[in-house]
Design a protein around this motif. Sequence first.
Motif, short mmCIF file in Angstrom:
data_model
loop_
_atom_site.label_atom_id
_atom_site.label_comp_id
_atom_site.label_asym_id
_atom_site.label_seq_id
_atom_site.Cartn_x
_atom_site.Cartn_y
_atom_site.Cartn_z
N PRO A 178 0.80 -1.23 0.00
CA PRO A 178 0.00 0.00 0.00
C PRO A 178 0.84 1.28 0.00
N ASP A 179 2.08 1.22 0.51
CA ASP A 179 2.91 2.43 0.54
C ASP A 179 3.90 2.46 -0.63
N LEU A 180 3.45 1.96 -1.75
CA LEU A 180 4.25 1.85 -2.97
C LEU A 180 4.90 3.20 -3.34
N GLY A 181 6.22 3.17 -3.56
CA GLY A 181 6.93 4.41 -3.90
C GLY A 181 7.19 4.57 -5.39
N THR A 182 7.71 3.53 -6.02
CA THR A 182 8.11 3.63 -7.43
C THR A 182 7.78 2.33 -8.15
N VAL A 183 7.33 2.44 -9.39
CA VAL A 183 7.13 1.26 -10.25
C VAL A 183 7.97 1.43 -11.51
N LEU A 184 8.74 0.41 -11.84
CA LEU A 184 9.57 0.41 -13.04
C LEU A 184 8.89 -0.49 -14.08
N VAL A 185 8.49 0.09 -15.22
CA VAL A 185 7.66 -0.64 -16.18
C VAL A 185 8.31 -0.67 -17.57
N PRO A 186 8.51 -1.86 -18.13
CA PRO A 186 8.96 -1.94 -19.52
C PRO A 186 7.97 -1.22 -20.43
N LEU A 187 8.50 -0.47 -21.41
CA LEU A 187 7.65 0.41 -22.22
C LEU A 187 7.90 0.20 -23.71
N SER A 188 6.84 -0.21 -24.42
CA SER A 188 6.91 -0.28 -25.89
C SER A 188 5.71 0.47 -26.44
N GLY A 189 4.62 -0.24 -26.77
CA GLY A 189 3.42 0.44 -27.25
C GLY A 189 2.68 1.16 -26.13
N GLY A 190 2.97 0.80 -24.88
CA GLY A 190 2.43 1.53 -23.75
C GLY A 190 1.16 0.96 -23.14
N GLY A 191 0.76 -0.25 -23.55
CA GLY A 191 -0.41 -0.87 -22.94
C GLY A 191 -0.14 -1.26 -21.50
N LEU A 192 1.02 -1.82 -21.26
CA LEU A 192 1.41 -2.24 -19.92
C LEU A 192 1.60 -1.03 -19.01
N ALA A 193 2.43 -0.08 -19.45
CA ALA A 193 2.71 1.10 -18.63
C ALA A 193 1.45 1.95 -18.45
N GLY A 194 0.68 2.11 -19.51
CA GLY A 194 -0.53 2.93 -19.44
C GLY A 194 -1.54 2.34 -18.47
N GLY A 195 -1.76 1.03 -18.56
CA GLY A 195 -2.73 0.38 -17.68
C GLY A 195 -2.32 0.44 -16.23
#
Length: 339
Positions: free
Chosen positions: A185-202
């Motif tokens: 619940p106290d999440l600080g940072t998320v590192l997300v692989p980014l291509s078309g942006g479906g994963l990062a956007g969602g």
Amino acid sequence: MTIMKSEPLPHTATADTLPVTLADIRNASARINGRVAQTPLIHSGALSDHTGHPFHLKLETRQPIGAFKLRGAMNAILSLDDGERRRGLVTASTGNHGRAVAYAARELGVPAIVCMSALVPANKVEAIRSLGAEVRIIGASQDDAQTEVERLVETHGLTAIPPFDNVDVVAGQGTIGLEILEAIPDLGTVLVPLSGGGLAGGIAVAVKALRPQTRLVGISMERGAAMNASIAAGRPVAVREEQTLADSLGGGVGLSNHVTFTLCSNLLDDVILLSEGEIAEGIRHAWREEGEMVEGAGAVGIAAILAGKVELSGPTVAIVSGGNIDPALHRSITEGADA
Ligand SMILES: *Cc1c(COP(=O)(O)O)cnc(C)c1O
């Protein structure tokens, strides 16, 4: 630590004007529950020591097809009406999206055709066929395969399931964000692989709605980072495609992008680019220190940390997005080669 980009990204849209909402993601979560894996979120001692922050890996490698794309494909197919399901699905992807569509279609009893060119390697053809999809070999390029997809949509009424630029697909990928916040619940940072942006956007829609102070960092390779170039240009642009260890991050964002460009340009706090050597280091670390076989695209979060390219605040999660790497390539990298 070096920070690649010092200017904040332009944020223009507000939550109620974005094309995907938290409600879409909650609905997707209920819809796909039991049909995709709720993947493990494991604590990494090595990366917690390295960063000085509690560090976790979200192992989408543990999905039945070895990558997160099952979430979006499953949600999109479950959202179709009976007529659409009966006429069947079609896609031209030979990578993780193609696997996801093939797997989800078989699970749901929906026919699916995957169009691919004669140049696609036999092992990729077999991977898709063994998941139960009909493989249609057509022409000598990915463009020819895509043309056949459009023909089947127009003449036979098949439904194309897009790899990222689709509300239902993005909402499916966003369920990862709900699972992470429930655990941390106290999440600080998320590192997300980014291509078309479906994963990062969602993930960004879910996380920013529930905990706006969490930082979302997209990570691409230096070689052909289409979303990064598009965000910088303020509109979707094409970049030259190049060979990369992060092959699942290749390809454009689509010049008439409807969904993911808006999400990524509004919700990501930063985008970081990695060299091939840095990506190889991420694959090696995942194998040697975490015991995980990870493909290049799945290793970029770890790689960005090892390269000292990302500033962290608080508990951090790296999305390990997939594990489908050619075993011979994986062996040569973990034995020391860079590419
Ligand atoms: C597709 C894919 C990505 C990128 O996802 P987008 O939604 O296109 O940004 C990252 N990692 C893996 C393993 C993938 O298959």
